[in-house]
Every structure is written in C-alpha cells, then in structure tokens.
Write a protein that holds these residues in place. Sequence first.
Motif, PDB file in Angstrom:
ATOM      1  N   THR A   1     -39.366 -34.846 -31.515  1.00  7.15           N
ATOM      2  CA  THR A   1     -39.719 -35.134 -30.107  1.00  7.15           C
ATOM      3  C   THR A   1     -40.748 -34.118 -29.612  1.00  7.15           C
ATOM      4  O   THR A   1     -41.745 -34.477 -28.986  1.00  7.15           O
ATOM      5  CB  THR A   1     -38.457 -35.128 -29.217  1.00  7.15           C
ATOM      6  N   TYR A   2     -40.517 -32.842 -29.935  1.00  7.11           N
ATOM      7  CA  TYR A   2     -41.494 -31.808 -29.533  1.00  7.11           C
ATOM      8  C   TYR A   2     -42.835 -32.016 -30.247  1.00  7.11           C
ATOM      9  O   TYR A   2     -43.885 -31.786 -29.690  1.00  7.11           O
ATOM     10  CB  TYR A   2     -40.962 -30.406 -29.830  1.00  7.11           C
ATOM     11  N   ARG A   3     -42.746 -32.451 -31.513  1.00  9.20           N
ATOM     12  CA  ARG A   3     -43.964 -32.611 -32.315  1.00  9.20           C
ATOM     13  C   ARG A   3     -44.794 -33.811 -31.831  1.00  9.20           C
ATOM     14  O   ARG A   3     -46.017 -33.740 -31.774  1.00  9.20           O
ATOM     15  CB  ARG A   3     -43.551 -32.806 -33.788  1.00  9.20           C
ATOM     16  N   LEU A   4     -44.121 -34.883 -31.435  1.00  6.90           N
ATOM     17  CA  LEU A   4     -44.831 -36.127 -31.135  1.00  6.90           C
ATOM     18  C   LEU A   4     -45.204 -36.318 -29.667  1.00  6.90           C
ATOM     19  O   LEU A   4     -46.093 -37.094 -29.347  1.00  6.90           O
ATOM     20  CB  LEU A   4     -43.991 -37.331 -31.591  1.00  6.90           C
ATOM     21  N   PHE A   5     -44.489 -35.617 -28.775  1.00  7.44           N
ATOM     22  CA  PHE A   5     -44.726 -35.843 -27.340  1.00  7.44           C
ATOM     23  C   PHE A   5     -45.058 -34.523 -26.653  1.00  7.44           C
ATOM     24  O   PHE A   5     -44.774 -33.446 -27.181  1.00  7.44           O
ATOM     25  CB  PHE A   5     -43.469 -36.446 -26.680  1.00  7.44           C
ATOM     26  N   ASP A   6     -45.601 -34.659 -25.459  1.00  7.63           N
ATOM     27  CA  ASP A   6     -45.925 -33.478 -24.671  1.00  7.63           C
ATOM     28  C   ASP A   6     -44.699 -33.137 -23.805  1.00  7.63           C
ATOM     29  O   ASP A   6     -44.619 -33.533 -22.641  1.00  7.63           O
ATOM     30  CB  ASP A   6     -47.156 -33.835 -23.814  1.00  7.63           C
ATOM     31  N   ILE A   7     -43.771 -32.421 -24.401  1.00  6.64           N
ATOM     32  CA  ILE A   7     -42.495 -32.160 -23.723  1.00  6.64           C
ATOM     33  C   ILE A   7     -42.439 -30.711 -23.243  1.00  6.64           C
ATOM     34  O   ILE A   7     -42.638 -29.777 -24.009  1.00  6.64           O
ATOM     35  CB  ILE A   7     -41.299 -32.457 -24.675  1.00  6.64           C
ATOM     36  N   LYS A   8     -42.097 -30.567 -21.976  1.00  5.36           N
ATOM     37  CA  LYS A   8     -42.129 -29.231 -21.369  1.00  5.36           C
ATOM     38  C   LYS A   8     -40.730 -28.793 -20.955  1.00  5.36           C
ATOM     39  O   LYS A   8     -40.572 -28.118 -19.952  1.00  5.36           O
ATOM     40  CB  LYS A   8     -43.008 -29.279 -20.112  1.00  5.36           C
ATOM     41  N   ARG A   9     -39.744 -29.217 -21.648  1.00  3.50           N
ATOM     42  CA  ARG A   9     -38.393 -28.922 -21.203  1.00  3.50           C
ATOM     43  C   ARG A   9     -37.455 -28.748 -22.398  1.00  3.50           C
ATOM     44  O   ARG A   9     -37.794 -29.042 -23.539  1.00  3.50           O
ATOM     45  CB  ARG A   9     -37.901 -30.057 -20.327  1.00  3.50           C
ATOM     46  N   GLU A  10     -36.264 -28.251 -22.100  1.00  2.00           N
ATOM     47  CA  GLU A  10     -35.268 -28.016 -23.145  1.00  2.00           C
ATOM     48  C   GLU A  10     -34.631 -29.356 -23.579  1.00  2.00           C
ATOM     49  O   GLU A  10     -34.448 -30.255 -22.773  1.00  2.00           O
ATOM     50  CB  GLU A  10     -34.201 -27.082 -22.553  1.00  2.00           C
ATOM     51  N   ILE A  11     -34.350 -29.475 -24.882  1.00  3.05           N
ATOM     52  CA  ILE A  11     -33.583 -30.629 -25.378  1.00  3.05           C
ATOM     53  C   ILE A  11     -32.343 -30.065 -26.075  1.00  3.05           C
ATOM     54  O   ILE A  11     -32.454 -29.153 -26.897  1.00  3.05           O
ATOM     55  CB  ILE A  11     -34.413 -31.472 -26.373  1.00  3.05           C
ATOM     56  N   GLU A  12     -31.174 -30.585 -25.723  1.00  3.05           N
ATOM     57  CA  GLU A  12     -29.939 -30.092 -26.355  1.00  3.05           C
ATOM     58  C   GLU A  12     -29.524 -31.045 -27.476  1.00  3.05           C
ATOM     59  O   GLU A  12     -29.581 -32.265 -27.291  1.00  3.05           O
ATOM     60  CB  GLU A  12     -28.804 -30.026 -25.334  1.00  3.05           C
TER      61      GLU A  12
END
Length: 378
Positions: free
Chosen positions: A159-170
Amino acid sequence: MKIAIVCYPTFGGSGVVATELGLELARRGHEIHFITYSQPVRLALLNPNIHYHEVHVPEYPLFHYQPYELALSSKLVDMVKLYGIELLHVHYAIPHAYAGYMAKKMLKEQGIKIPMVTTLHGTDITLVGNHPFYKPAVSFSINHSDIVTSVSQDLKDDTYRLFDIKREIEVIPNFIEIDKNRIDTTSECHRSLMATETQKIVTHISNFRKVKRIPDVIKIFNEIQKKMPAKLMMVGDGPEKAPAEALCEELGISDKVIFFGNSHEISKILCFSDLFLLPSETESFGLAALEAMASGVPVISSNTGGLPEVNKEGVSGYLGNVGDVDYMAEKAIEILSDDAKLFEFKSNALKVSQEFDVQQIVPMYEKVYRKALKMHAK
Ligand code: GMT
C-alpha cells in the motif's frame, strides 16, 4: 459499541472475514449492522445483536452504470441516524471507503460525528485499486479514514509502495475460529465417499479467478497422481473453472478430479483432505490456506504476498516461487509419500493456525474501535 460493517457479501475472502468478525463482535455483546447489497453468504441472522440492512439501487434507463456508492452512502446515513450507530468499519477500499467517507461528511453536516475504520484486503490494493482509473480515489479514501488496517505486513508495504499514503496503517491479520472449523472426524468426516483407503486427497478452494493460477493446481496434482493413488477436490466457482475441467480432460485425469462448485461444506471437505494447494500469483493473506491449516491440512503454496506470514516453510507446508510447478509438486509428493511426515505436517499446520485464533485477533479490532472513538471524541 454499535458498529456498521460494510463488505462484499459474496464468496470472496474479504466478505468472509468481515462476516466472521461481525458474528464474533456480536457474541462479545456489540450491536452489529451489516450494510451491503445482499445477505453475506456466511451470515447467520439468529442473534439479537445482528442486523442486516440491504442496499437497493433503483434501476433507471438513463444510468449506464447504477450508482451503488450513492445508494450505499445514503443507506449508511439513514442507518446511523435510525440506530445510533457509533462507528463505520468498511472492508475493501473500493468503493466502500469512498462511500463511507461521503456518509461521514453528510452526517457531519447534520451534527453527527462518526469515525470510520477501513480494512484493506488485497485485491482492492494490488489488483484493482492500483489501476490509474481508481488510484486517486483509493489514496484519498485511505488518507481520510480515521484508522486503516491491513490483513498482512506485506499488504501494508504494498500500500505504501503503490499509493501516496501519508498515514499509519496497522496490521491486523485475518483469523479463524479453530473449534468451529474442526468437525468431529469420527462421525462427520465421510472420507470413504470421496476416495479409497489408499488414495491421498488433495484440495484447492478459491473463486477460480486468474490470480489463483488454477492450471498450476491441476499440473501439480497431475505430477502427484503419477507417483501415488490420489484424488483432487476442486471447490469453488469462477471464470477459470471451465478451462480447468478441459485441462483435466486433456491430461486424462478427469476421473480423479471432483469439481464441487461453490460449497457451504468447506469444513467437511477439509476434514478428509491430506494436502491443500494454493499456488496463487498474489495473495495478500491467503485465508483459504489458514482455513485448511485450522483443519489440520498442510499447505503447498506460492511464496507471494502475505502467504509466508501464514504458511510456515518446512513446518505447516512448503512455499515455492510463483509458477514453479515442479518444486511445488516435488514437495507435495515428499509430504504425501511418507505417512509419519504427513502426520507431523498435519499437526504442525493446526498448531500454526492457532496463532490466528479469533480470540487473539478480534480484540485487536476492538482496541482499534476504542481508539477511533476516542480520536473522534476530542
Ligand atoms: O482472492 C480472493 O479469494 C478474494 C479476495 C477478496 O478481495 O475478497 O481475497 C483477498 O482478501 C482475503 C481476505 O483478507 C485474503 O485472504 C486474500 O488473500 C485476498 N486475495 C488476494 O490478495 C488475491
């Protein structure tokens, strides 16, 4: 807590996880509202804490595509107001997180603040969500959820690799109700209906999509049956079923392969299985492998995605590179041809599955819900 669960109601893994989660939460005293377009396949409604609200999308000739997201977000708004629902838990980013976000916004305008937890399951990220047509909406919905969980570390990394994510994922792994999964092997396990004493039983369960690499399942089995008497149980339905039947015909093994179609008797099939095959192209978790292991069935799988987090190499089974049919067949034959080894792998598979017991995992979701409610109370 009063929780709305939004999921796909079909035979897919995400719907199964969402349904089993809701059922367990209801047993723990929470009030659960399933909101989806038809009744989830594993949903038993005989529990006062379980409610099911169907989303209807009226047909209109002008619409080439019926606007499900609109109907879903409107239904969420209505149900939150009617039942005093405190939290939305949406499974699968597309379009549930997007519809959930819209519902939150509409409710906020009416003075109701409600947190949304989004659980990512895999195909919504790696296969569909990653398509350029969906990507901005998926990134947006993930970034605007109050808490995001993923079913494996591998899916979190993707998810971090494919999208522009600026938040924590648990990471909250999928789970299994071990006791429910194991059936009474003496009275209910009808092995003799399917195979003779000497035949080994190999099983595959999926929705028969390309990603499951169904021809690899057949080819692995073909190698196995050359070395020992064996039967293959193919459970599920989907676009790859007819080509699989044709391949069995072509290889001359049709009499050794049973195609069940979709079945509600998974535990009964797993109870007489000796080995489970899951050679998928990608698999964020591999719930089907965990279900097999919880029935004491070792797994030969590919080593892709989150599968190594579930199937432990040399313990609960073996993992090969995607498409390496020879290696997977070799390991399958190794396990199946030695009864002592097979027994050891069977008990190891059960032991490993216990790490994913429902009683260990569902409290992680309850913790996340409490956190989301606290964040919103501020
Ligand atoms: O691939 C499936 O069988 C269906 C799919 C879905 O979207 O429901 O399953 C995904 O979610 C499951 C539950 O979290 C995981 O166990 C599956 O590994 C995952 N499938 C893929 O990543 C291909």
